[in-house]
Write a protein that holds these residues in place. Structure first.
Motif, PDB file in Angstrom:
ATOM      1  N   VAL A 148       0.855  -1.194   0.000  1.00 54.81           N
ATOM      2  CA  VAL A 148       0.000   0.000   0.000  1.00 54.81           C
ATOM      3  C   VAL A 148       0.886   1.237   0.000  1.00 54.81           C
ATOM      4  O   VAL A 148       2.041   1.183   0.434  1.00 54.81           O
ATOM      5  CB  VAL A 148      -0.947   0.024   1.221  1.00 54.81           C
ATOM      6  CG1 VAL A 148      -1.893  -1.160   1.187  1.00 54.81           C
ATOM      7  CG2 VAL A 148      -0.149   0.021   2.525  1.00 54.81           C
ATOM      8  N   ASN A 149       0.339   2.331  -0.472  1.00 58.88           N
ATOM      9  CA  ASN A 149       1.084   3.588  -0.550  1.00 58.88           C
ATOM     10  C   ASN A 149       0.913   4.381   0.744  1.00 58.88           C
ATOM     11  O   ASN A 149      -0.187   4.458   1.288  1.00 58.88           O
ATOM     12  CB  ASN A 149       0.601   4.411  -1.742  1.00 58.88           C
ATOM     13  CG  ASN A 149       1.507   5.582  -2.046  1.00 58.88           C
ATOM     14  OD1 ASN A 149       1.606   6.527  -1.276  1.00 58.88           O
ATOM     15  ND2 ASN A 149       2.173   5.515  -3.189  1.00 58.88           N
ATOM     16  N   GLU A 150       1.990   4.968   1.210  1.00 60.62           N
ATOM     17  CA  GLU A 150       1.943   5.716   2.470  1.00 60.62           C
ATOM     18  C   GLU A 150       1.019   6.933   2.392  1.00 60.62           C
ATOM     19  O   GLU A 150       0.583   7.468   3.418  1.00 60.62           O
ATOM     20  CB  GLU A 150       3.347   6.173   2.858  1.00 60.62           C
ATOM     21  CG  GLU A 150       3.983   7.144   1.888  1.00 60.62           C
ATOM     22  CD  GLU A 150       5.334   7.647   2.348  1.00 60.62           C
ATOM     23  OE1 GLU A 150       5.661   7.439   3.539  1.00 60.62           O
ATOM     24  OE2 GLU A 150       6.065   8.256   1.543  1.00 60.62           O
ATOM     25  N   ASN A 151       0.702   7.390   1.173  1.00 58.79           N
ATOM     26  CA  ASN A 151      -0.146   8.576   1.009  1.00 58.79           C
ATOM     27  C   ASN A 151      -1.636   8.245   0.953  1.00 58.79           C
ATOM     28  O   ASN A 151      -2.462   9.156   0.905  1.00 58.79           O
ATOM     29  CB  ASN A 151       0.256   9.327  -0.274  1.00 58.79           C
ATOM     30  CG  ASN A 151       1.683   9.832  -0.212  1.00 58.79           C
ATOM     31  OD1 ASN A 151       2.085  10.411   0.799  1.00 58.79           O
ATOM     32  ND2 ASN A 151       2.460   9.605  -1.265  1.00 58.79           N
ATOM     33  N   TRP A 152      -1.972   6.966   0.956  1.00 55.37           N
ATOM     34  CA  TRP A 152      -3.383   6.586   0.974  1.00 55.37           C
ATOM     35  C   TRP A 152      -3.946   6.732   2.381  1.00 55.37           C
ATOM     36  O   TRP A 152      -3.209   6.729   3.377  1.00 55.37           O
ATOM     37  CB  TRP A 152      -3.555   5.131   0.527  1.00 55.37           C
ATOM     38  CG  TRP A 152      -3.180   4.862  -0.898  1.00 55.37           C
ATOM     39  CD1 TRP A 152      -2.967   5.783  -1.876  1.00 55.37           C
ATOM     40  CD2 TRP A 152      -2.962   3.580  -1.492  1.00 55.37           C
ATOM     41  NE1 TRP A 152      -2.641   5.166  -3.053  1.00 55.37           N
ATOM     42  CE2 TRP A 152      -2.632   3.806  -2.847  1.00 55.37           C
ATOM     43  CE3 TRP A 152      -3.027   2.269  -1.033  1.00 55.37           C
ATOM     44  CZ2 TRP A 152      -2.358   2.778  -3.732  1.00 55.37           C
ATOM     45  CZ3 TRP A 152      -2.763   1.233  -1.910  1.00 55.37           C
ATOM     46  CH2 TRP A 152      -2.425   1.477  -3.242  1.00 55.37           C
ATOM     47  N   ASN A 153      -5.286   6.782   2.436  1.00 55.48           N
ATOM     48  CA  ASN A 153      -5.922   6.677   3.754  1.00 55.48           C
ATOM     49  C   ASN A 153      -6.340   5.230   3.978  1.00 55.48           C
ATOM     50  O   ASN A 153      -6.201   4.382   3.089  1.00 55.48           O
ATOM     51  CB  ASN A 153      -7.118   7.633   3.889  1.00 55.48           C
ATOM     52  CG  ASN A 153      -8.207   7.356   2.851  1.00 55.48           C
ATOM     53  OD1 ASN A 153      -8.381   6.220   2.405  1.00 55.48           O
ATOM     54  ND2 ASN A 153      -8.949   8.391   2.466  1.00 55.48           N
ATOM     55  N   VAL A 154      -6.830   4.945   5.163  1.00 51.49           N
ATOM     56  CA  VAL A 154      -7.141   3.560   5.533  1.00 51.49           C
ATOM     57  C   VAL A 154      -8.202   2.965   4.613  1.00 51.49           C
ATOM     58  O   VAL A 154      -8.099   1.791   4.213  1.00 51.49           O
ATOM     59  CB  VAL A 154      -7.597   3.494   7.007  1.00 51.49           C
ATOM     60  CG1 VAL A 154      -8.150   2.100   7.340  1.00 51.49           C
ATOM     61  CG2 VAL A 154      -6.450   3.850   7.946  1.00 51.49           C
ATOM     62  N   LEU A 155      -9.215   3.735   4.246  1.00 54.34           N
ATOM     63  CA  LEU A 155     -10.290   3.209   3.408  1.00 54.34           C
ATOM     64  C   LEU A 155      -9.759   2.806   2.028  1.00 54.34           C
ATOM     65  O   LEU A 155     -10.067   1.713   1.527  1.00 54.34           O
ATOM     66  CB  LEU A 155     -11.391   4.268   3.255  1.00 54.34           C
ATOM     67  CG  LEU A 155     -12.606   3.850   2.428  1.00 54.34           C
ATOM     68  CD1 LEU A 155     -13.283   2.631   3.048  1.00 54.34           C
ATOM     69  CD2 LEU A 155     -13.595   5.009   2.294  1.00 54.34           C
ATOM     70  N   THR A 156      -8.977   3.662   1.419  1.00 52.57           N
ATOM     71  CA  THR A 156      -8.379   3.338   0.111  1.00 52.57           C
ATOM     72  C   THR A 156      -7.478   2.124   0.217  1.00 52.57           C
ATOM     73  O   THR A 156      -7.455   1.251  -0.667  1.00 52.57           O
ATOM     74  CB  THR A 156      -7.575   4.537  -0.419  1.00 52.57           C
ATOM     75  OG1 THR A 156      -8.423   5.683  -0.507  1.00 52.57           O
ATOM     76  CG2 THR A 156      -6.978   4.224  -1.785  1.00 52.57           C
ATOM     77  N   CYS A 157      -6.749   2.076   1.320  1.00 53.90           N
ATOM     78  CA  CYS A 157      -5.835   0.956   1.560  1.00 53.90           C
ATOM     79  C   CYS A 157      -6.582  -0.373   1.585  1.00 53.90           C
ATOM     80  O   CYS A 157      -6.156  -1.346   0.957  1.00 53.90           O
ATOM     81  CB  CYS A 157      -5.100   1.186   2.878  1.00 53.90           C
ATOM     82  SG  CYS A 157      -4.050  -0.177   3.376  1.00 53.90           S
ATOM     83  N   VAL A 158      -7.687  -0.427   2.298  1.00 53.71           N
ATOM     84  CA  VAL A 158      -8.458  -1.662   2.411  1.00 53.71           C
ATOM     85  C   VAL A 158      -8.996  -2.095   1.051  1.00 53.71           C
ATOM     86  O   VAL A 158      -8.965  -3.282   0.695  1.00 53.71           O
ATOM     87  CB  VAL A 158      -9.622  -1.492   3.419  1.00 53.71           C
ATOM     88  CG1 VAL A 158     -10.550  -2.699   3.383  1.00 53.71           C
ATOM     89  CG2 VAL A 158      -9.085  -1.284   4.825  1.00 53.71           C
ATOM     90  N   LYS A 159      -9.471  -1.148   0.259  1.00 48.84           N
ATOM     91  CA  LYS A 159      -9.980  -1.476  -1.075  1.00 48.84           C
ATOM     92  C   LYS A 159      -8.882  -2.069  -1.958  1.00 48.84           C
ATOM     93  O   LYS A 159      -9.092  -3.055  -2.661  1.00 48.84           O
ATOM     94  CB  LYS A 159     -10.563  -0.216  -1.732  1.00 48.84           C
ATOM     95  CG  LYS A 159     -11.847   0.287  -1.085  1.00 48.84           C
ATOM     96  CD  LYS A 159     -12.353   1.542  -1.799  1.00 48.84           C
ATOM     97  CE  LYS A 159     -13.647   2.044  -1.163  1.00 48.84           C
ATOM     98  NZ  LYS A 159     -14.122   3.294  -1.823  1.00 48.84           N
ATOM     99  N   GLU A 160      -7.722  -1.436  -1.927  1.00 49.78           N
ATOM    100  CA  GLU A 160      -6.605  -1.918  -2.748  1.00 49.78           C
ATOM    101  C   GLU A 160      -6.113  -3.286  -2.276  1.00 49.78           C
ATOM    102  O   GLU A 160      -5.737  -4.141  -3.072  1.00 49.78           O
ATOM    103  CB  GLU A 160      -5.461  -0.906  -2.705  1.00 49.78           C
ATOM    104  CG  GLU A 160      -5.733   0.375  -3.455  1.00 49.78           C
ATOM    105  CD  GLU A 160      -5.822   0.141  -4.955  1.00 49.78           C
ATOM    106  OE1 GLU A 160      -5.176  -0.800  -5.450  1.00 49.78           O
ATOM    107  OE2 GLU A 160      -6.525   0.909  -5.635  1.00 49.78           O
ATOM    108  N   MET A 161      -6.118  -3.490  -0.975  1.00 50.60           N
ATOM    109  CA  MET A 161      -5.678  -4.769  -0.407  1.00 50.60           C
ATOM    110  C   MET A 161      -6.579  -5.906  -0.873  1.00 50.60           C
ATOM    111  O   MET A 161      -6.103  -7.004  -1.169  1.00 50.60           O
ATOM    112  CB  MET A 161      -5.654  -4.696   1.121  1.00 50.60           C
ATOM    113  CG  MET A 161      -4.478  -3.922   1.690  1.00 50.60           C
ATOM    114  SD  MET A 161      -4.676  -3.631   3.469  1.00 50.60           S
ATOM    115  CE  MET A 161      -4.946  -5.290   4.074  1.00 50.60           C
TER     116      MET A 161
END
Length: 450
Positions: A148-161
């Motif tokens: 995940v990218n350090e500039n994402w927020n948690v919600l974006t992170c979960v979607k990408e994961m």
């Protein structure tokens, strides 16, 4: 669940069903059999029968079977598969396993097989892995991971994961990178679940993460993962970009291969062989060290020939020659084995001089105890104290020298970049036999005045 056991009866039944092409019956028997057990079956039957099984079963199972097969069996099966069939198997595998199989293919069909892989990202990842040396972290790693990218927020992170995890068999860790894919840290699943969905990842991730360079040796990767109890470790390139990960199952294979190699070296076998290999291969692996043993034996005989007059006057010295040689070999192997183990586990502390002093003291103590027993036995047996004393003092000297050789040799080899496991085999035994015999008769000659 009852562990699988390959019996002669089951093997005979499978062979018969293959010959009769009773596919439905074969599929019924193998439906719930683990792929590693199917590989065991394939290793035991004829190559054309094994190929028949691979073509009969689904690729999602047979792809894993291929990774578990003996090298020669897998090579024979792949020769009987078309480029498209091989590509179908590769698409079901993680990129590291797929790259290993591609590396075994004849060069003339590699490009054709790669072109048949429908998932172009998967194909590109395999080609990328082929660039790395086999004996390196890059050659060991897989491209499948969750980052995940350090500039994402948690919600974006979960979607990408969720998207990335579809292509990952097991998610051991979540890695954090910047916009240039530089590895920054790792993400705790607990922190991810307990943090606000709007929180930026850079405020949540753990900056400390163990990693290895693509050029690191597999043995060093195994040492790091073992030391820190890691199930997976990220791999970075020369500028710190995250390029893959190595999982514990790959490291278990490395440890197993290294242990087998060291065991064979210690036994005097100069290359990786198995019991089923040809007589010629086994001879090539064994003969060099046997030849060294022959040279050692001739050398020992020549040394004894130089003391022929003394042996003729004190025949008892001849009877104790095997004991002296055996003790020298045993002590040398014991000392070298401890050093090799310490080097392998990276827990060998202190300077070489301190290690040698410690070994000398240990060898002296052991030698004194054994020499006292030998002194009283020989004196009681032959009633000749000077001869018994000469043999006993020789034993102490031989044990001390053998301990020094057994300690110094693997340390020296390690410094020179040579596998120190070689020191625990016939190399140590032969050298200590020669030095032991020489010291034995030389000390006996001094004490007996001959």
């Amino acid at each position: 669940m009852t562990p699988f056991k390959l019996t002669d009866e089951l093997l005979a039944e499978i062979e018969q069903l293959i010959e009769e092409q009773q596919d439905s019956r074969l599929l019924s028997i193998l439906e719930d059999v683990h792929y590693a057990d199917v590989a065991e079956i394939a290793n035991e039957i004829e190559e054309d029968q094994a190929t028949y099984l691979i073509k009969l079963l689904d690729s999602d199972k047979t792809s894993d079977v291929l990774t578990e097969l003996d090298d020669d069996v897998r090579e024979a099966i792949l020769k009987n598969l078309s480029s498209k069939e091989i590509a179908e198997e590769l698409e079901e595998l993680d990129t590291d396993d797929a790259a290993d199989i591609v590396a075994e293919l004849p060069k003339e069909i590699v490009q054709q097989v790669i072109s048949e892989i429908e998932d172009r990202d998967h194909a590109e990842a395999i080609v990328d892995l082929l660039r790395y040396e086999e004996n390196s972290a890059g050659g060991l790693m897989a491209k499948e991971l969750v980052k995940v990218n350090e500039n994402w927020n948690v919600l974006t992170c979960v979607k990408e994961m969720r998207t990335q995890a579809e292509n990952v068999t097991r998610v051991h860790s979540i890695y954090v990178v910047d916009d240039q894919d530089i590895l920054k840290g790792r993400l705790s699943l607990k922190d991810l679940l307990t943090t606000s969905t709007t929180a930026p990842i850079k405020d949540v991730y753990i900056p400390k993460v163990d990693s290895v360079n693509v050029n690191e040796k597999p043995e060093e990767v195994a040492r790091i993962m073992s030391k820190y109890d890691l199930e997976a470790i990220p791999v970075v390139d020369e500028i710190g970009r995250l390029v893959g990960r190595i999982t514990i199952d790959d490291i278990v294979d490395v440890i197993k291969e290294e242990a087998e190699k060291d065991y064979q070296l210690a036994a005097g076998i100069s290359q990786d062989v198995e019991a089923d290999d040809s007589i010629l291969d086994l001879t090539r692996a064994r003969l060099p060290w046997l030849f060294l043993g022959l040279i050692g034996g001739v050398g020992a005989a020549a040394i004894m020939g130089g003391f022929e007059e003394m042996i003729s006057k004190h025949a008892i010295l001849f009877f104790f020659t095997p004991l002296i040689a055996a003790m020298a070999g045993n002590v040398g192997v014991q000392s070298s084995a401890i050093i090799v183990q310490g080097l392998a586990n990276d827990d060998l502390k202190g300077s070489i001089s301190n290690r040698l002093v410690k070994e000398i003291l240990l060898a002296t103590l052991n030698g004194l105890v054994l020499a006292l027993v030998l002194l009283f036995f020989t004196w009681f047996w032959k009633g000749n104290f000077p001869t018994a004393l000469a043999i006993s003092i020789s034993l102490i000297a031989v044990i001390v020298v053998a301990g020094i050789i057994g300690t110094f040799t693997p340390l020296f080899l390690h410094k020179r970049g040579i596998d120190p496991a070689i020191a625990t085999g016939p190399f140590i035994t032969t050298s200590n036999d020669i030095f032991g015999i020489l010291i034995y008769f030389w000390i006996a000659k001094l004490i007996l005045g001959i």
